[in-house]
Every structure is written in C-alpha cells, then in structure tokens.
Design a protein around this motif. Structure first.
Motif, PDB file in Angstrom:
ATOM      1  N   LYS A 165      -0.979   2.866   0.418  1.00 46.50           N
ATOM      2  CA  LYS A 165      -0.500   3.719  -0.743  1.00 46.50           C
ATOM      3  C   LYS A 165      -1.642   4.513  -1.419  1.00 46.50           C
ATOM      4  N   LYS A 166      -2.828   3.838  -1.195  1.00 43.21           N
ATOM      5  CA  LYS A 166      -3.982   4.564  -1.669  1.00 43.21           C
ATOM      6  C   LYS A 166      -4.222   5.934  -0.854  1.00 43.21           C
ATOM      7  N   VAL A 167      -4.237   5.652   0.551  1.00 48.03           N
ATOM      8  CA  VAL A 167      -4.313   6.678   1.386  1.00 48.03           C
ATOM      9  C   VAL A 167      -3.289   7.751   1.206  1.00 48.03           C
ATOM     10  N   LEU A 168      -2.084   7.326   1.110  1.00 51.72           N
ATOM     11  CA  LEU A 168      -1.049   8.431   1.081  1.00 51.72           C
ATOM     12  C   LEU A 168      -0.961   9.206  -0.391  1.00 51.72           C
ATOM     13  N   TYR A 169      -1.357   8.538  -1.345  1.00 50.53           N
ATOM     14  CA  TYR A 169      -1.240   8.911  -2.630  1.00 50.53           C
ATOM     15  C   TYR A 169      -2.444   9.820  -3.001  1.00 50.53           C
ATOM     16  N   ALA A 170      -3.434   9.638  -2.283  1.00 49.39           N
ATOM     17  CA  ALA A 170      -4.715  10.613  -2.376  1.00 49.39           C
ATOM     18  C   ALA A 170      -4.460  11.730  -1.803  1.00 49.39           C
ATOM     19  N   ARG A 171      -3.712  11.533  -0.426  1.00 46.28           N
ATOM     20  CA  ARG A 171      -3.254  12.879   0.290  1.00 46.28           C
ATOM     21  C   ARG A 171      -2.116  13.710  -0.216  1.00 46.28           C
ATOM     22  N   PHE A 172      -1.125  13.187  -0.742  1.00 47.24           N
ATOM     23  CA  PHE A 172       0.068  13.773  -1.322  1.00 47.24           C
ATOM     24  C   PHE A 172       0.122  13.901  -2.709  1.00 47.24           C
ATOM     25  N   GLY A 173      -0.630  13.051  -3.417  1.00 48.17           N
ATOM     26  CA  GLY A 173      -0.223  12.854  -4.896  1.00 48.17           C
ATOM     27  C   GLY A 173       1.137  12.694  -5.341  1.00 48.17           C
ATOM     28  N   ASN A 174       1.515  13.578  -6.212  1.00 48.70           N
ATOM     29  CA  ASN A 174       2.841  13.344  -6.780  1.00 48.70           C
ATOM     30  C   ASN A 174       4.070  13.866  -5.794  1.00 48.70           C
ATOM     31  N   ALA A 175       3.824  14.385  -4.491  1.00 48.52           N
ATOM     32  CA  ALA A 175       4.573  14.910  -3.923  1.00 48.52           C
ATOM     33  C   ALA A 175       5.255  13.713  -3.006  1.00 48.52           C
ATOM     34  N   ILE A 176       4.971  12.485  -3.167  1.00 50.69           N
ATOM     35  CA  ILE A 176       5.376  11.214  -2.466  1.00 50.69           C
ATOM     36  C   ILE A 176       5.569  10.319  -3.296  1.00 50.69           C
ATOM     37  N   ASN A 177       6.777   9.458  -3.260  1.00 53.19           N
ATOM     38  CA  ASN A 177       6.973   8.054  -4.175  1.00 53.19           C
ATOM     39  C   ASN A 177       7.085   7.091  -3.166  1.00 53.19           C
ATOM     40  N   LEU A 178       6.315   6.039  -3.313  1.00 48.95           N
ATOM     41  CA  LEU A 178       6.351   5.059  -2.612  1.00 48.95           C
ATOM     42  C   LEU A 178       6.511   3.610  -3.570  1.00 48.95           C
ATOM     43  N   GLU A 179       6.826   4.014  -4.625  1.00 53.34           N
ATOM     44  CA  GLU A 179       7.201   2.836  -5.506  1.00 53.34           C
ATOM     45  C   GLU A 179       8.669   2.171  -5.392  1.00 53.34           C
TER      46      GLU A 179
END
Length: 131
Positions: free
Chosen positions: A115-129
C-alpha cells in the motif's frame, strides 16, 4: 462512486510492469486474507462448539457411555475417553487458530508495505481500501 474534484484529478499515470506486479501481488494477498479470515471464523466457531460440549460432558453421568462422532459414525466411549478426545481436539484447534492468525498478520503486513509503495506512486488515483 464520486467524481474527483479538479485538484484531485491526476494526469495520465503510466503504469510500469513493476507497478502492475505490485498491484497483482496486493490483489493476491487480499484474496488470501479473505480466505484466511473465513477459515479463522469457521475454526473459532468450531472451537466454541467444542468448549460448549466439554462443559456439557462435565455434567454427564460417569457410568453411561457417551456417543462420540468419528467421521460419519458414532461410537460409544467412556466419559473419560470422550473428554480426552475433546481436549485433544481443542488443543489442535487452538494451534490451527494461532497458525491462521499468524498467516493473517503476515498477509496484512505485506499488504501494508505494498500500500505504501502504491499510494506513493499513484496517490488518489488508486484505491486499495476495503469498502
């Protein structure tokens, strides 16, 4: 679903092969976690049933045989033998439950890292919750 605000909109983000691998890995861990949670709840319920049964057997008459299910057949056992089998089953379930907890914790830990890696890369453009 909701529309993104103007300041939340992201431009076209290029998804690299590594990004896709991280997303796929996260998805696999998420599916595994759901399966583990279901198994955990099932084992926990089974443990509660065994605990209730153990308490009921404490009230049983020591001279009467107890019908104990093994597979799909019932056998007559002494009260002491039935209590020993139930105690052993409880211990085995405790070990299985602890194993499932450990696996769930590992999956959550790995998912948090992704999650940390993906949110750092995509920000609000991805939802992992989870919803």
């Amino acid at each position: 679903m909701r529309m993104l605000e103007k300041d939340e909109e992201e431009g076209d983000i290029q998804v690299s092969w590594q990004d896709q691998e991280n997303i796929n890995t996260f998805s696999k861990y998420n599916a595994k976690l759901q399966d583990l949670e279901e198994a955990y709840e099932s084992k926990k319920t089974e443990k509660e049933y065994l605990d209730d049964l153990a308490m009921e057997l404490e009230l049983a008459d020591e001279d009467e045989p107890v019908k104990y299910r093994i597979g799909e057949a019932f056998v007559s056992l002494s009260l002491e033998a039935a209590q020993e089998r139930i105690s052993k089953s409880q211990e085995e379930l405790d070990q299985e439950i602890e194993g499932l907890k450990t696996q769930m914790d590992e999956a959550v830990e790995k998912m948090d890292g992704l999650k940390k890696v993906l949110y750092a890369r995509f920000g609000n453009a991805i939802n992992l919750e989870k919803d």
